[in-house]
Design a protein around this motif. Structure first.
Motif, short mmCIF file in Angstrom:
data_model
loop_
_atom_site.label_atom_id
_atom_site.label_comp_id
_atom_site.label_asym_id
_atom_site.label_seq_id
_atom_site.Cartn_x
_atom_site.Cartn_y
_atom_site.Cartn_z
N ASP A 105 30.30 -26.58 47.51
CA ASP A 105 29.77 -25.24 47.77
C ASP A 105 28.55 -25.29 48.68
OD1 ASP A 105 31.56 -23.82 45.96
OD2 ASP A 105 30.47 -24.83 44.34
N VAL A 106 27.89 -26.44 48.71
CA VAL A 106 26.69 -26.59 49.52
C VAL A 106 26.51 -28.07 49.85
CG1 VAL A 106 25.20 -26.80 47.48
CG2 VAL A 106 24.20 -26.07 49.65
N PRO A 130 26.94 -23.63 53.48
CA PRO A 130 25.51 -23.76 53.79
C PRO A 130 25.07 -25.22 53.67
CG PRO A 130 25.81 -22.82 51.60
CD PRO A 130 27.17 -22.88 52.23
N TRP A 131 24.01 -25.55 54.42
CA TRP A 131 23.47 -26.90 54.28
C TRP A 131 21.95 -26.85 54.18
CZ3 TRP A 131 20.69 -30.35 57.61
CH2 TRP A 131 20.39 -29.87 58.88
N ILE A 132 21.42 -27.86 53.49
CA ILE A 132 19.98 -27.92 53.19
C ILE A 132 19.42 -29.23 53.73
CG2 ILE A 132 18.26 -28.06 51.34
CD1 ILE A 132 20.19 -26.37 49.63
N PHE A 133 18.32 -29.13 54.44
CA PHE A 133 17.61 -30.28 54.98
C PHE A 133 16.49 -30.63 54.01
CE2 PHE A 133 16.28 -32.12 59.33
CZ PHE A 133 15.46 -33.08 58.78
N ASP A 168 18.57 -24.72 62.30
CA ASP A 168 19.96 -24.46 61.92
C ASP A 168 20.16 -24.47 60.41
OD1 ASP A 168 22.88 -24.31 63.03
OD2 ASP A 168 22.91 -25.77 61.40
N ALA A 169 19.41 -25.30 59.70
CA ALA A 169 19.61 -25.44 58.25
C ALA A 169 19.39 -24.11 57.55
CB ALA A 169 18.64 -26.49 57.69
N ASP A 170 20.17 -23.88 56.48
CA ASP A 170 19.99 -22.67 55.69
C ASP A 170 18.67 -22.71 54.93
OD1 ASP A 170 22.79 -21.06 55.70
OD2 ASP A 170 23.13 -23.21 55.87
N LEU A 171 18.27 -23.89 54.50
CA LEU A 171 16.98 -24.09 53.85
C LEU A 171 16.42 -25.45 54.25
CD1 LEU A 171 17.38 -22.96 50.11
CD2 LEU A 171 15.88 -21.94 51.81
N GLU A 396 17.80 -24.40 41.25
CA GLU A 396 17.79 -22.93 41.41
C GLU A 396 17.69 -22.55 42.88
OE1 GLU A 396 18.41 -20.66 39.02
OE2 GLU A 396 18.84 -22.51 37.89
N ILE A 397 16.92 -23.31 43.65
CA ILE A 397 16.81 -23.04 45.08
C ILE A 397 18.14 -23.32 45.77
CG2 ILE A 397 15.70 -23.84 47.22
CD1 ILE A 397 13.19 -24.39 45.53
N VAL A 398 18.80 -24.43 45.40
CA VAL A 398 20.09 -24.77 45.96
C VAL A 398 21.11 -23.66 45.68
CG1 VAL A 398 22.03 -26.39 45.82
CG2 VAL A 398 19.68 -27.26 45.90
N LYS A 399 21.11 -23.17 44.45
CA LYS A 399 22.06 -22.11 44.07
C LYS A 399 21.87 -20.85 44.92
CE LYS A 399 22.76 -23.41 39.21
NZ LYS A 399 22.48 -23.02 37.79
N SER A 400 20.65 -20.60 45.35
CA SER A 400 20.36 -19.38 46.11
C SER A 400 21.04 -19.35 47.47
CB SER A 400 18.85 -19.22 46.29
OG SER A 400 18.33 -20.15 47.22
N THR A 401 21.54 -20.50 47.95
CA THR A 401 22.17 -20.54 49.26
C THR A 401 23.65 -20.18 49.21
OG1 THR A 401 22.78 -22.90 49.09
CG2 THR A 401 20.60 -22.38 50.01
N THR A 402 24.23 -20.15 48.00
CA THR A 402 25.68 -19.96 47.90
C THR A 402 26.02 -18.51 47.55
OG1 THR A 402 25.69 -20.61 45.57
CG2 THR A 402 26.00 -22.34 47.21
#
Length: 402
Positions: A105-106, A130-133, A168-171, A396-402
């Motif tokens: 999912d991420v 979504p992807w997170i750096f 580019d990263a979502d977060l 919780e922060i990771v979940k916010s991107t999906t």
């Protein structure tokens, strides 16, 4: 939710990146997430694959509920800029290929090295996820700071790619507020930056008596031990510590260096050349033995070279030492210095200033590490930096991107 995490360091490697990733992922599994980690065969820092592993195209194992996929990479020792870049690029390519076939999912990628984020960027586009750096070091700025790369077209190109990936990263999840400041000053939207600092695993690290068996084994009984446990690399300035040790006349003060790294051989040679009898070098130890070895320290030494880049860094050693109620002798300016001073969990010296280092060392020695005050202050400090709580916050922060 399904999380795909890309990192080139993971247990049984015992450096800070491997530990942070493992402890976060383990907690996320406990909280109900399905986590797949793509990494390489464990080989840090010598570029030699650990016993029981092979550098295969694909291998899979379960580690405390985490699905761990190990992929082939060009393996080299943690030294030499060009060879390491080839190492990093090869892992980016193989992690990308294997990542294509993983349900998620991420996607999260951690730096350094920031080539892992290239893989996450490409996967996010093809998988439309979504992807997170996760930002643990300002790379390539940090390799310039230690002299491993000079200004030029290659450094300029890497910095342009670095900024592109942040945008580019979502977060972006840095581990210090100073990194957030650095990014916002370079034009990155502050609303997409969420700080999750380093911390300590309080299930593993806590106050305990000195391990007398280890002290006896090392033949260091009745010594005031100034301990360093971690990577012996270009950034850490341990050659300065050895030069300072040569000026110490008090035979009670002894330095214990535990670990390995690109500078280890040079440091051992330097100690021999200086005729140092107040220094002991010890091989790396498994993570589960770290608390026992930390217990024998009277002071936990946390140095870095003197460079403005390191003013943004907060070494993970601070948190583990504080959890063990060990006084910290810090040679890092900026954010780390503010933490140690504000919480009063040790003393700070100016990096690579011998007189200042020796002055602070003698204060801690003569006042028995200021132990009673530091113990009280460390309890307060570690409540704010529990790895378990920080892992929950990050999920919780990771979940916010999906």
């Amino acid at each position: 939710m399904n999380i795909l995490f890309i990192t080139d360091n993971f247990p049984p490697e015992v450096n800070a990146p491997a530990t942070r990733t493992y402890e976060h992922c383990k907690k996320w599994v406990e909280l109900g997430a399905e986590v797949t980690v793509i990494t390489c065969a464990p080989n840090f820092p010598h570029g030699e694959v650990y016993e029981g592993y092979r550098n295969k195209l694909y291998d899979e194992e379960q580690v405390d509920g985490i699905r761990v996929i190990r992929v082939w990479s060009y393996i080299t020792a943690n030294e030499g800029t060009i060879s390491r870049i080839i190492d990093y690029l090869s892992f980016a390519l193989t992690s990308f290929w294997v990542g294509l076939f993983q349900k998620t999912d991420v996607i999260i990628a951690t730096s350094p090295q920031f080539f892992t984020t290239w893989s996450a960027f490409a996967l996010s586009k093809l998988k439309r996820k979504p992807w997170i750096f996760e930002l643990r070091d300002l790379w390539p700025e940090s390799i310039k700071a230690v002299g491993a790369m000079k200004d030029g077209w290659l450094l300029s190109l890497l910095e342009k790619i670095e900024l592109f990936l942040y945008r580019d990263a979502d977060l972006v999840i840095p581990n210090t507020p100073a990194f957030k400041t650095n990014l916002t000053e370079r034009g990155i939207d502050p609303d997409k930056i969420r700080v999750i600092p380093n911390g300590a695993n309080t299930d593993l690290f806590g106050p305990r008596p000195k391990d007398k068996g280890i002290v006896k084994q090392l033949d260091l009984e009745n010594k005031f031990l100034v301990g360093y446990l971690g990577t012996h690399g270009m950034a850490h300035g341990l050659n300065f510590i050895l030069n300072a040790a040569a000026d110490i006349q008090d035979e009670n003060i002894h330095f214990l260096f535990i670990g390995d790294g690109s500078e280890k051989d040079a440091l051992v040679k330097q100690a021999v050349d200086l005729g140092l009898e107040n220094v002991t070098f010890h091989e790396p130890i498994p993570k589960e033995k770290v608390p026992a070895y930390l217990s024998v320290f009277d002071i936990s030494l946390v140095p870095l070279k003197k460079n403005d880049t390191f003013k943004t860094v907060i070494p993970s050693k601070i948190f583990e030492a504080a959890a063990m109620h060990k006084p910290i002798l810090l040679g890092v300016e900026g954010q780390a210095e503010e933490l140690v001073k504000n919480y009063k969990i040790g003393l700070c010296f100016e990096p690579e200033n011998k007189n200042n280092f020796l002055e602070k060392l003698y204060i801690l020695n003569t006042q028995n590490g200021l132990s009673s005050d530091i113990e009280k202050n460390a309890k307060k400090f570690i409540r704010h930096f529990s790895r378990e709580n920080l892992a929950e916050e990050m999920l919780e922060i990771v979940k916010s991107t999906t």
